[in-house]
Design a protein around this motif. Structure first.
Motif, PDB file in Angstrom:
ATOM      1  N   GLU A  31      47.620  55.620  -0.628  1.00 43.49           N
ATOM      2  CA  GLU A  31      47.550  54.191  -0.903  1.00 43.49           C
ATOM      3  C   GLU A  31      46.277  53.638  -0.288  1.00 43.49           C
ATOM      4  O   GLU A  31      45.901  54.016   0.827  1.00 43.49           O
ATOM      5  N   ARG A  34      43.921  46.530  -1.109  1.00 40.89           N
ATOM      6  CA  ARG A  34      43.748  45.774  -2.351  1.00 40.89           C
ATOM      7  C   ARG A  34      42.286  45.502  -2.681  1.00 40.89           C
ATOM      8  O   ARG A  34      41.941  45.277  -3.843  1.00 40.89           O
ATOM      9  N   ASP A 103      49.778  45.945  -9.178  1.00 39.68           N
ATOM     10  CA  ASP A 103      49.460  47.227  -8.547  1.00 39.68           C
ATOM     11  C   ASP A 103      48.703  48.125  -9.527  1.00 39.68           C
ATOM     12  O   ASP A 103      49.028  48.178 -10.723  1.00 39.68           O
ATOM     13  N   VAL A 127      47.723  54.613  -5.375  1.00 37.48           N
ATOM     14  CA  VAL A 127      48.179  53.264  -5.673  1.00 37.48           C
ATOM     15  C   VAL A 127      47.353  52.269  -4.867  1.00 37.48           C
ATOM     16  O   VAL A 127      47.074  52.488  -3.686  1.00 37.48           O
ATOM     17  N   LYS A 129      47.815  48.443  -4.072  1.00 37.24           N
ATOM     18  CA  LYS A 129      48.778  47.364  -4.229  1.00 37.24           C
ATOM     19  C   LYS A 129      48.091  46.003  -4.230  1.00 37.24           C
ATOM     20  O   LYS A 129      47.238  45.718  -3.393  1.00 37.24           O
ATOM     21  N   ASP A 131      48.235  41.795  -3.944  1.00 38.96           N
ATOM     22  CA  ASP A 131      48.911  40.909  -2.992  1.00 38.96           C
ATOM     23  C   ASP A 131      48.985  39.514  -3.602  1.00 38.96           C
ATOM     24  O   ASP A 131      48.437  38.553  -3.072  1.00 38.96           O
TER      25      ASP A 131
END
Length: 381
Positions: A31, A34, A103, A127, A129, A131
């Motif tokens: 991960e 953003r 995402d 990924v 993500k 927000d």
């Protein structure tokens, strides 16, 4: 012996690999933050093999569907390009707004192939993500400044448990030249300049109000916070003159002070690139108004350095910034700080640590620095 003996993956926010590689493990889940828009991949492999990296997701451009091979863009299924400068492969992550609001899931294949020795495959599920919840904490507003005849769109965050009986610090963030043509909310979606402070605040840590004004073109294409673009184009003898949009921000700030319970002893400025220039200029134009400054990829007017004396500063810059080159920006600025007795902290990112889109984008590292954010809120008049 394995075809691939090591895989290291880097993002702007860390000097360490985000992948803990095991030669016997062929599938990974990672991960990224953003505001991560690229991965830098280094590998240790047997030169008898041909290395190929592909992904199932296009490297989409921001505000445009067009791809630029010169920027390392590629279409899904095409090979990710190798960059000599960074001694590795740069995997571009989609920066289109449609991929910032939700995402992003990307599947990456790293294959090693040899006609004589066979094939080896490693797979990564990534990924990024979004927000949206933090972005939605901001209201999108517009301010018409009668004195300077300009309009300032702005994003404003006020804590959801705002209490007018309390005093709140305010953080004012200035974007760079590239954000002038984007919607104001895009500055919240693609960077942490505003959301980092709001996210902390909502958790009850360093509660504050956040103002992100936008400089839009009013007079001509050289409009900005300061005369930096005019200077670059040879139309000004200085990059440090304040333009009407910057002067209007002060009026907007005065308006907000009449509407909200703002702690005038804890007003802070931060900004990047031309917005970093704006941080210095606004602080110089209003001595005694601001308790702390965080300029990024910027420089200060040498003729007015003494006006910053007494204001705590934490500056950030990349040593390989190709636009605001250290030799004419941060290097003389720090020397002038020393000569004038200005107190400051300095964080300099070494060559290659900030790699996307270039070393100029130091803010993609800076705003992840929780130590910096905590330091800023300790400053007061």
């Amino acid at each position: 012996m394995s075809a691939i003996n090591g895989i290291e993956i880097y993002i702007n926010q860390t000097p360490d690999s985000i992948l803990d590689f095991d030669v016997n493990k062929h599938h990974y889940d990672i991960e990224v933050p953003r505001d991560c828009f690229a991965l830098r991949i280094h590998m240790d492999y047997d030169p008898a093999y041909y290395i190929r990296i592909t992904t199932d997701h296009d490297a989409g451009r921001y505000l445009s569907e067009e791809l630029d091979p010169g920027m390392g863009d590629y279409i899904a299924g095409q090979e990710v390009p190798y960059y000599d400068y960074y001694d590795g492969y740069l995997l571009r992550l989609d920066k289109r707004r449609s991929c910032l609001r939700s995402d992003l899931h990307v599947h990456i294949w790293i294959s090693a192939g040899s006609y004589e020795l066979g094939n080896e495959l490693y797979e990564i599920d990534l990924v990024r993500k979004a927000d949206a919840a933090t972005v939605e904490l901001f209201s999108m507003e517009s301010y018409e400044d009668a004195e300077f005849n300009v309009r300032l769109p702005y994003a404003l965050y006020v804590p959801t448990d705002y209490d007018p009986a309390k005093k709140y610090p305010i953080v004012v963030g200035f974007h760079g030249t590239g954000e002038m043509i984007e919607p104001v909310e895009a500055m919240l979606e693609k960077m942490e300049m505003g959301t980092a402070w709001a996210r902390d605040s909502e958790k009850g840590h360093n509660q504050c109000i956040v103002l992100i004004p936008q400089c839009i073109q009013h007079y001509n294409e050289e409009d900005n916070w300061v005369s930096l673009v005019q200077f670059i184009k040879g139309h000004s003898n200085s990059p440090f003159w304040p333009l009407p949009q910057l002067k209007a921000v002060w009026n907007l700030l005065e308006k907000l002070k009449s509407q909200y319970s703002i702690d005038e002893k804890r007003m802070y400025l931060t900004g990047m690139s031309s917005g970093g220039f704006a941080v210095y200029v606004l602080a110089m134009d209003h001595p005694g108004a601001f308790a702390g400054l965080v300029p990024i990829s910027a420089a200060a007017n040498p003729e007015r350095i003494h006006e910053l004396k007494g204001i705590p500063i934490w500056a950030f810059h990349s040593d390989d910034d190709p636009l605001i080159v250290p030799e004419w920006s941060i290097n003389p600025t720090l020397k002038n700080f020393d000569n004038a007795g200005v107190k400051y902290n300095i964080t300099r990112y070494p060559k290659g640590q900030v790699f996307w889109q270039s070393g100029h984008f130091a803010w993609e590292v800076c705003y992840h620095n929780s130590e910096m954010r905590d330091w800023l809120f300790k400053q007061h008049l």
